[in-house]
Design a protein around this motif. Structure first.
Motif, short mmCIF file in Angstrom:
data_model
loop_
_atom_site.label_atom_id
_atom_site.label_comp_id
_atom_site.label_asym_id
_atom_site.label_seq_id
_atom_site.Cartn_x
_atom_site.Cartn_y
_atom_site.Cartn_z
N MET A 1 6.48 15.14 -8.98
CA MET A 1 6.96 15.25 -10.37
C MET A 1 6.43 16.53 -11.00
SD MET A 1 5.88 14.80 -13.73
CE MET A 1 4.31 13.99 -13.43
N VAL B 1 3.43 6.53 -5.34
CA VAL B 1 3.07 7.00 -6.68
C VAL B 1 2.16 8.22 -6.57
CG1 VAL B 1 1.97 6.37 -8.86
CG2 VAL B 1 3.32 4.69 -7.61
N PHE B 2 1.24 8.17 -5.60
CA PHE B 2 0.30 9.28 -5.42
C PHE B 2 1.06 10.58 -5.18
CE2 PHE B 2 -2.89 11.88 -3.50
CZ PHE B 2 -4.08 11.45 -4.01
N ILE C 1 -3.62 17.12 1.14
CA ILE C 1 -3.69 15.66 1.07
C ILE C 1 -2.92 15.04 2.23
CG2 ILE C 1 -3.02 13.68 -0.32
CD1 ILE C 1 -3.44 15.51 -2.78
N VAL D 1 -9.78 20.07 -8.14
CA VAL D 1 -9.43 21.25 -7.32
C VAL D 1 -9.40 22.51 -8.16
CG1 VAL D 1 -8.19 19.97 -5.55
CG2 VAL D 1 -6.95 20.85 -7.54
N PRO E 1 -3.01 5.35 -8.43
CA PRO E 1 -2.79 6.64 -7.76
C PRO E 1 -2.53 7.77 -8.75
CG PRO E 1 -1.40 4.95 -6.79
CD PRO E 1 -2.08 4.32 -7.95
N ALA E 2 -1.91 7.47 -9.88
CA ALA E 2 -1.67 8.52 -10.87
C ALA E 2 -2.99 9.05 -11.42
CB ALA E 2 -0.78 7.99 -12.00
N SER F 1 1.93 2.23 -3.31
CA SER F 1 0.87 2.95 -4.01
C SER F 1 0.85 4.42 -3.60
CB SER F 1 -0.46 2.26 -3.65
OG SER F 1 -1.49 2.76 -4.41
N GLU F 2 1.00 4.66 -2.31
CA GLU F 2 1.03 6.05 -1.82
C GLU F 2 2.19 6.83 -2.40
OE1 GLU F 2 -1.01 7.66 -0.13
OE2 GLU F 2 -2.18 6.39 1.18
N PHE G 1 -12.46 8.59 -8.93
CA PHE G 1 -11.43 8.72 -7.90
C PHE G 1 -11.70 7.73 -6.76
CE2 PHE G 1 -9.95 10.86 -4.00
CZ PHE G 1 -8.67 11.23 -4.35
N PHE H 1 -9.73 3.82 -5.29
CA PHE H 1 -9.20 3.29 -4.04
C PHE H 1 -9.67 1.87 -3.79
CE2 PHE H 1 -8.56 7.82 -3.50
CZ PHE H 1 -7.24 7.81 -3.15
N LEU I 1 -7.81 14.60 -9.47
CA LEU I 1 -7.82 15.57 -8.38
C LEU I 1 -7.41 16.95 -8.87
CD1 LEU I 1 -8.54 15.16 -5.44
CD2 LEU I 1 -6.11 14.99 -4.91
N MET I 2 -6.43 17.00 -9.78
CA MET I 2 -6.00 18.28 -10.33
C MET I 2 -7.17 18.98 -11.02
SD MET I 2 -2.31 17.51 -12.01
CE MET I 2 -0.82 17.27 -11.05
N ILE J 1 -7.22 -0.16 -5.76
CA ILE J 1 -5.92 -0.29 -5.10
C ILE J 1 -6.01 -1.34 -3.99
CG2 ILE J 1 -4.23 0.90 -3.66
CD1 ILE J 1 -4.91 3.47 -5.18
N PHE K 1 0.83 -1.20 0.00
CA PHE K 1 0.00 0.00 0.00
C PHE K 1 0.88 1.26 0.00
CE2 PHE K 1 -2.29 3.26 2.52
CZ PHE K 1 -3.27 3.55 1.58
N VAL L 1 -0.15 12.57 -16.77
CA VAL L 1 -0.48 11.83 -15.55
C VAL L 1 -1.64 10.89 -15.81
CG1 VAL L 1 -1.06 12.04 -13.13
CG2 VAL L 1 0.38 13.74 -14.18
N ALA M 1 -5.74 9.03 -9.82
CA ALA M 1 -6.33 9.81 -8.73
C ALA M 1 -5.78 11.23 -8.74
CB ALA M 1 -6.05 9.12 -7.40
N VAL M 2 -4.47 11.37 -8.91
CA VAL M 2 -3.86 12.70 -8.92
C VAL M 2 -4.36 13.51 -10.12
CG1 VAL M 2 -1.71 13.95 -9.21
CG2 VAL M 2 -1.84 12.08 -7.59
N MET N 1 -2.51 21.74 -2.28
CA MET N 1 -2.83 20.34 -2.61
C MET N 1 -2.01 19.37 -1.77
SD MET N 1 -3.37 19.42 -6.57
CE MET N 1 -4.01 17.78 -6.77
N ALA O 1 3.54 11.58 -8.08
CA ALA O 1 2.99 12.29 -9.24
C ALA O 1 2.95 13.79 -8.95
CB ALA O 1 1.58 11.77 -9.55
N LEU O 2 2.55 14.15 -7.72
CA LEU O 2 2.50 15.57 -7.37
C LEU O 2 3.90 16.17 -7.35
CD1 LEU O 2 -0.19 15.50 -4.56
CD2 LEU O 2 -0.34 16.68 -6.75
#
Lengths: 215, 582
Positions: A45, A38-39, A156, B229, B218-219, A35-36, B169, B173, B225-226, B176, A32, B252, B221-222, A152, A42-43
């Protein structure tokens, strides 16, 4: 094994041995966490790309975060990771009171972080550091990009922390009530992995958001 | 295919998973992976019908060049509805959460998934995400297309983008959590003796898919999310006026959404492998290569996303590299096609309905994959970008491939899931009809796309009409082929014969328990003594084979006798994983 025969001293379904359950819990948490990564990756990056495109704007905007709040919160969160680690390792030795104290402190420090963050957000609001509003105080317009990432990422992160505090309190309740054999189950170590992730992410956010504009 | 040995494991009133509780609560709060699979199955069937209805309306509109059924705006909302529902709420979850959830624990001799409660929560996440997306469609629809491209979605669209994006979104989860659950289950719940090199390829395929679930979702999701928001709070990451970049969204988004194609097709490959080996009575050709190919696809799928962006203004050098990598990923896919073909060679092939669907998969997947090679080369992609050629290509992979494999697996495991047999003649008719209807619908789209008809328009030039009429007529056949299984599979629940434990005489641990399986899957945990797909006895090494034939039910089939040791023995459910019932 019928459901009736399951009692608190046995591992959860479908596990037959505690060692397997421990292994599965921590392994699942690690997956898990990937996975986080990557979350947030991505931001980060996106942050890297935009900072490369607009270095000047990022420098201007980076100087407008409040380094006091950021630094004190960093200290608080690092301390909470220490108390979490104490709880996790005390669980292995069955030290119930130490576990409960550790978890209590962890949750309290987590909440302290959120309270301070709330004060910081209020200050940001008062200074109109909100992207999208007409009177955004900073120039050039790309400073809004920095603050988009700021809101953001910290937002998060705060959501993760809130979930983490809830999880810590839940586990503390389970330990207090003796709902499962927490010395065996690996629950504490799984929880600690998640908590440390929240901490590690903050360790990346702190320089990106608070130190970058103060070179 | 039923045999006499049906009821031996169902003595002493031990309930199976279907009869273990009848109240609604016992379903909605069940942590039994089999019941959760049924919940998922009901959910995705509803979503499939909604998405299909939207497609039906689109094909009606496209029957003539003029606008006569829906407005331009209505058409935009229809294809968005179709895409969002079909991709995120049918194709992505379809095989992993239904067949994977049901079969994977059985196939590895486990009593349940590693985290049964997480499994249930995943279903609730998927369901609530789906409900949100559906609500956005009912409130007035979304007109961005399923890709939510910016800046249209973030700045201009006046439709319910936020709600739909949040729905996707949230369900992400669920995906995942499902992926984590599968990975841990395969690592920790395998039966004694079931080493990694003995795992059925269906299990491997779900494992590879789970890697993409965990690292890709997750990508998405981001990306969403962009958009959310920016719409809700005015953050500007995608807004060029403030230095943001709409192309960032595409990067993404496709970082998830290209691997998502392999989320759809990897489990399909796993299903097809199980079916082909069973109905060719052959060990799979090149087991190691099959595993390697799936893992390679899972890894390389993360590095090809740029081939969706050849005309988005990305660097020429990036396009070259993405083009090259897109050719590279065709290699493991081709290996799999060759290995399926080689598995058939010398086999005792019979064409029961699962096999017909599986054969259809191989053909259609190959065609979809080959046209994918066209599209991987930059000049051709620039030429046919956003035409019906693209539409045809990915429908060959997703519908001709994934959906056909879903039906193959559904027919293959239906007797195990329900304990009943369906009307085989009807099933074969449906399989053939689906193959014909599919090609009738989508092959003309290759042609009309290459001739230059763009996608996502409700009107078109007169010269394209003949191909569109063909496509719309084909869709009628295809719809019939989808409705038919609903009828005979539904009827089998009431009027079907009892299936028996192993109606196909298949290998695989799931066939060693009763049909439908008991609550905890096995009366005794199985002990695995041989590789998967031991259909062809002469290739086996006698020294490796364990187990006796003590209570074989004697179907007269050699393979079955060899594998039936310890299957129907009396005695308590084994608590000792090392015991295995011997």
């Amino acid at each position: 094994m019928t459901p009736e025969s399951v009692h608190a001293a046995e591992p959860n379904q479908p596990f037959l041995r505690w060692s397997r359950q421990r292994e599965a819990t921590t392994f699942g948490l690690w997956i898990f966490l990937a996975s986080e990564m990557v979350f947030f990756g991505a931001l980060m990056m996106g942050y890297a790309m935009h900072r490369y495109l607009w270095p000047d704007a990022f420098e201007v905007a980076g100087a407008h975060t409040n380094i006091w709040y950021g630094s004190i919160n960093t200290a608080i969160l690092l301390t909470s990771s220490a108390t979490m680690a104490v709880a996790a390792w005390a669980a292995r030795d069955g030290l119930r009171r130490t576990v409960l104290t550790g978890l209590g402190l962890t949750a309290a420090l987590g909440m302290a972080f959120l309270v301070l963050k709330g004060f910081e957000y209020r200050e940001d609001f008062n200074e109109d550091l909100i992207p999208g509003i007409v009177a955004f105080p900073l120039d050039p317009p790309q400073t809004q990009i920095f603050f988009s990432y700021y809101w953001m990422m910290t937002g998060i992160h705060a959501v993760h922390l809130t979930i983490g505090i809830g999880a810590v309190l839940t586990v503390a309740w389970v330990v207090a009530k003796g709902r499962t054999d927490w010395t065996q189950s690996g629950t504490l170590h799984g929880l600690a992995l998640y908590w440390h992730l929240i901490d590690v992410i903050w360790i990346f956010l702190y320089p990106l958001l608070y130190l970058v504009g103060r070179g | 295919m039923t045999d006499a040995a049906i009821d031996t494991t169902r003595g002493a009133g031990a309930p199976n998973y279907l009869t273990a509780g009848t109240r609604v609560r016992s379903w909605l709060l069940s942590t039994d992976h089999k019941r959760i699979a049924i919940l998922y199955f009901a959910t995705i069937t509803v979503f499939f019908m909604i998405g299909g209805a939207a497609a039906t309306l689109m094909r009606m509109e496209l029957f003539t060049p003029e606008a006569d059924v829906v407005s331009a705006d209505g058409y935009n909302k229809l294809f968005t509805l179709h895409g969002v529902i079909m991709v995120f709420f049918f194709l992505v979850p379809a095989i992993p959460t239904t067949l994977g959830n049901f079969i994977l624990p059985l196939a590895i001799g486990a009593r349940d998934m590693a985290f049964p409660r997480v499994n249930l929560i995943s279903w609730y996440l998927t369901l609530s995400g789906g409900m949100l997306a559906l609500a956005s469609m009912l409130l007035g629809g979304v007109d961005t297309g399923w890709t939510f491209y910016t800046p249209y979605s973030s700045v201009y669209s006046n439709s319910y983008v936020t709600l739909a994006a949040l729905g996707v979104f949230i369900s992400g989860f669920g995906n995942i959590a499902t992926g984590v659950n599968f990975i841990v289950t395969v690592h920790t719940q395998r039966a004694p003796g079931l080493g990694w090199r003995r795992l059925p390829l269906f299990v491997w395929s779900i494992y590879a898919t789970s890697i993409i679930f965990v690292l890709g979702t997750p990508a998405l999701a981001v990306a969403l999310l962009m958009v959310v928001v920016e719409r809700l709070f005015g953050l500007g990451l995608l807004d060029p006026a403030r230095g943001g970049d709409p192309i960032l969204f595409q990067h993404v988004f496709w970082f998830y959404s290209h691997p998502a194609v392999y989320i759809m097709v990897l489990p399909a490959m796993g299903v097809v492998t199980e079916v082909i080996t069973c109905f060719a009575r052959r060990r799979v050709f090149g087991y190691t290569m099959m595993v390697g190919a799936m893992l390679a696809i899972a890894v390389v799928s993360f590095f090809v996303w740029g081939h969706h962006m050849f005309v988005s203004g990305q660097s020429l050098y990036a396009s070259l590299i993405f083009s090259f990598l897109s050719f590279v990923i065709a290699v493991p896919s081709a290996i799999k096609v060759f290995n399926w073909t080689a598995t058939l060679y010398g086999g005792h092939i019979t064409f029961e309905s699962p096999m017909l669907y599986a054969m259809g998969f191989v053909g259609l997947f190959t065609l979809g994959g080959l046209t994918g090679l066209f599209l991987a080369s930059v000049p051709i992609d620039v030429h046919v970008h956003d035409t019906y050629f693209i539409v045809a290509h990915f429908h060959y992979i997703m519908v001709g491939g994934s959906v056909a494999a879903f039906f193959a697996g559904l027919h293959f495991w239906w007797p195990k899931i329900t304990g009943r047999t369906y009307n085989e003649r009807m099933a074969r008719a449906a399989a053939i009809l689906m193959f014909l209807g599919f090609n009738f619908t989508f092959f003309p789209q290759f042609i009309v796309g290459y001739l230059g008809m763009p996608r996502r328009y409700h009107v078109y030039l007169d010269q394209f009409q003949v191909w569109n009429v063909a496509s719309s007529l084909g869709a009628v056949i295809l719809a019939a082929a989808y409705i038919l299984p609903l009828c005979y599979l539904g009827w089998s629940l009431i009027g079907g014969h009892k299936a028996g434990d192993d109606p196909w005489e298949a290998t695989g641990l799931e066939w060693q328990t009763s049909s439908p399986p008991p609550e905890h899957n096995f009366e005794r945990l199985p002990l695995v003594t041989e590789e998967a797909y031991a259909y062809h006895e002469k290739h086996e090494h006698p020294k490796e084979r364990g187990g006796g034939n003590q209570d074989s039910q004697g179907t007269g089939h050699r393979t079955r006798q060899e594998r039936s040791g310890g299957r129907h023995g009396p005695g308590p459910h084994a608590d000792n994983p090392a015991g295995g019932g011997r």
